[in-house]
Design an enzyme around this catalytic site. Structure first.
Site, short mmCIF file in Angstrom:
data_model
loop_
_atom_site.label_atom_id
_atom_site.label_comp_id
_atom_site.label_asym_id
_atom_site.label_seq_id
_atom_site.Cartn_x
_atom_site.Cartn_y
_atom_site.Cartn_z
N GLN A 9 0.83 -1.20 0.00
CA GLN A 9 0.00 0.00 0.00
C GLN A 9 0.87 1.26 0.00
O GLN A 9 1.91 1.30 0.63
CB GLN A 9 -0.92 0.00 1.22
CG GLN A 9 -2.14 0.88 1.04
CD GLN A 9 -3.30 0.46 1.94
OE1 GLN A 9 -3.39 -0.69 2.35
NE2 GLN A 9 -4.18 1.39 2.23
N SER A 94 3.61 -6.58 2.67
CA SER A 94 2.27 -6.50 3.27
C SER A 94 1.23 -7.08 2.31
O SER A 94 1.27 -8.28 2.04
CB SER A 94 1.96 -5.05 3.67
OG SER A 94 0.79 -4.98 4.44
N LEU A 95 0.30 -6.27 1.79
CA LEU A 95 -0.70 -6.82 0.86
C LEU A 95 -0.03 -7.48 -0.34
O LEU A 95 -0.59 -8.38 -0.97
CB LEU A 95 -1.67 -5.74 0.39
CG LEU A 95 -1.22 -4.82 -0.74
CD1 LEU A 95 -1.60 -5.38 -2.11
CD2 LEU A 95 -1.78 -3.44 -0.58
N ARG A 119 -9.83 -7.75 3.59
CA ARG A 119 -8.70 -7.33 4.45
C ARG A 119 -8.70 -5.81 4.61
O ARG A 119 -8.55 -5.29 5.71
CB ARG A 119 -7.40 -7.81 3.81
CG ARG A 119 -6.12 -7.55 4.62
CD ARG A 119 -4.94 -8.16 3.86
NE ARG A 119 -3.65 -8.02 4.55
CZ ARG A 119 -2.81 -7.02 4.38
NH1 ARG A 119 -3.13 -6.02 3.56
NH2 ARG A 119 -1.65 -6.99 5.02
N HIS A 203 -0.56 -3.42 11.02
CA HIS A 203 0.54 -4.26 11.52
C HIS A 203 0.90 -3.95 12.98
O HIS A 203 2.06 -3.77 13.33
CB HIS A 203 1.77 -4.13 10.62
CG HIS A 203 1.52 -4.56 9.21
ND1 HIS A 203 1.24 -5.87 8.89
CD2 HIS A 203 1.45 -3.86 8.06
CE1 HIS A 203 1.03 -5.95 7.59
NE2 HIS A 203 1.13 -4.75 7.07
N GLN A 252 0.13 -11.90 9.84
CA GLN A 252 0.64 -10.71 9.17
C GLN A 252 -0.20 -9.47 9.46
O GLN A 252 0.30 -8.35 9.45
CB GLN A 252 0.69 -10.99 7.67
CG GLN A 252 1.46 -10.00 6.84
CD GLN A 252 0.75 -9.70 5.55
OE1 GLN A 252 -0.41 -9.32 5.55
NE2 GLN A 252 1.45 -9.87 4.45
#
Length: 311
Positions: A9, A94-95, A119, A203, A252
């Site tokens: 992101q 991440s994503l 998500r 996170h 995660q």
């Protein structure tokens, strides 16, 4: 050895994917698959905006994935490219880990799109707007960042969210704690602290409701062994077992993105070339971690043609 990387992101921008779609039927088909899976015209938001809609976490996450996977799809359909033949590992920030798993065929594009939409929504809903924050610490290594987070917490959540490279760490938690941390950076030998324009504190433990939502969704998702090992963000190590993929994707949501360690581990494992698909965000980080590595970003049709000629 070669690793293929997928951005996270913050790499979104209005207009993303348009040139690929204009030039390639394969890209257009992939964007349509994502739109169909989500029952939403996400591609129009990607191309036309407004930026405020694209930046919404529930849109940004599947959009970034779609853009990266469209790049790969064009390479596969129009250049005969095979990820399994040309790569040794995949990883995503991440994503981007979902993009990496989809690229390695652990799940299909519709599954990836639906999981990322959920998500994004779940992460947004986990903490009321205004209660959480994130900040980038520039000129900070992990030890300095951890010491600062500990000093600023004062009973609130303040933790390292992303260990990006040797000079950049992101912290996440309660807004008050993150603001205290930014005010204390000089005391901890850190050059700058910059509050990030994010809608939720990703996170960190405040994301636990989102982790629970993802655990339920992932338990129902069809996940297969990937074509290539995937470096998991929370482990900085490769995984391939579907049950472990599920577990690590849940972890995660609240866990640290161990990007610096992941790149270093891939370098130590023999990876000398890192190829970012659909963005130019991770390449500079890689160079700060493994300065001798070869880094390539593939975004445009020209990039695709040049890469196919070399691979």
């Amino acid at each position: 050895m070669r690793a293929f990387l997928f951005p996270g992101q913050g790499s979104q921008s209005v207009g993303m994917g348009k040139a690929l779609a204009d030039a390639s039927t394969a890209a257009r088909e992939l964007f349509q698959e994502v739109d169909d899976a989500l029952s939403q015209n996400l591609f129009r938001i990607m191309v036309e905006g407004p930026e405020s809609d694209l930046t919404l976490t529930e849109n940004a996450q599947p959009a970034i994935m779609a853009n990266a996977l469209a790049t790969l799809r064009v390479m596969q359909r129009e250049g005969g490219f095979s990820l399994a033949d040309k790569g040794d590992y995949v990883a995503g920030h991440s994503l981007g880990e979902y993009s990496a798993l989809c690229a390695a065929e652990a799940f299909d594009i519709a599954t990836a799109a639906k999981l990322l939409k959920l998500r994004g929504r779940a992460m947004q809903a986990a903490v009321p707007v205004g209660e959480g924050a994130m900040a980038a610490l520039l000129g900070a290594d992990i030890e300095k960042a951890q010491a600062l987070a500990d000093a600023a917490a004062q009973g609130e959540v303040c933790t390292v969210a992303n260990d990006n490279d040797p000079t950049q760490v992101v912290i996440s938690g309660h807004k008050g704690a993150i603001e205290r941390a930014v005010a204390l950076v000089k005391d901890h030998g850190i050059k700058r602290g910059v509050l990030l324009p994010v809608s939720a504190p990703f996170h960190c433990p405040l994301m636990q409701p989102a982790a629970e939502a993802m655990e339920e969704a992932l338990s129902k998702a069809a996940i297969h062994a990937p074509l290539l090992p995937v470096y998991a963000n929370v482990l900085a190590a490769p995984i391939a077992d579907p049950a472990e993929i599920r577990a690590r994707l849940v972890e995660q949501v609240t866990g640290r993105v161990r990007w610096r360690e992941s790149v270093a581990a891939m370098w130590d494992a023999g990876v000398s070339e890192f190829v970012e698909l659909g963005g130019k965000v991770l390449g500079p980080m890689v160079k700060r971690i493994a300065s001798d590595a070869t880094v390539r970003s593939i975004v445009t049709m020209d990039d695709i043609e040049a890469a196919l000629a070399e691979f």
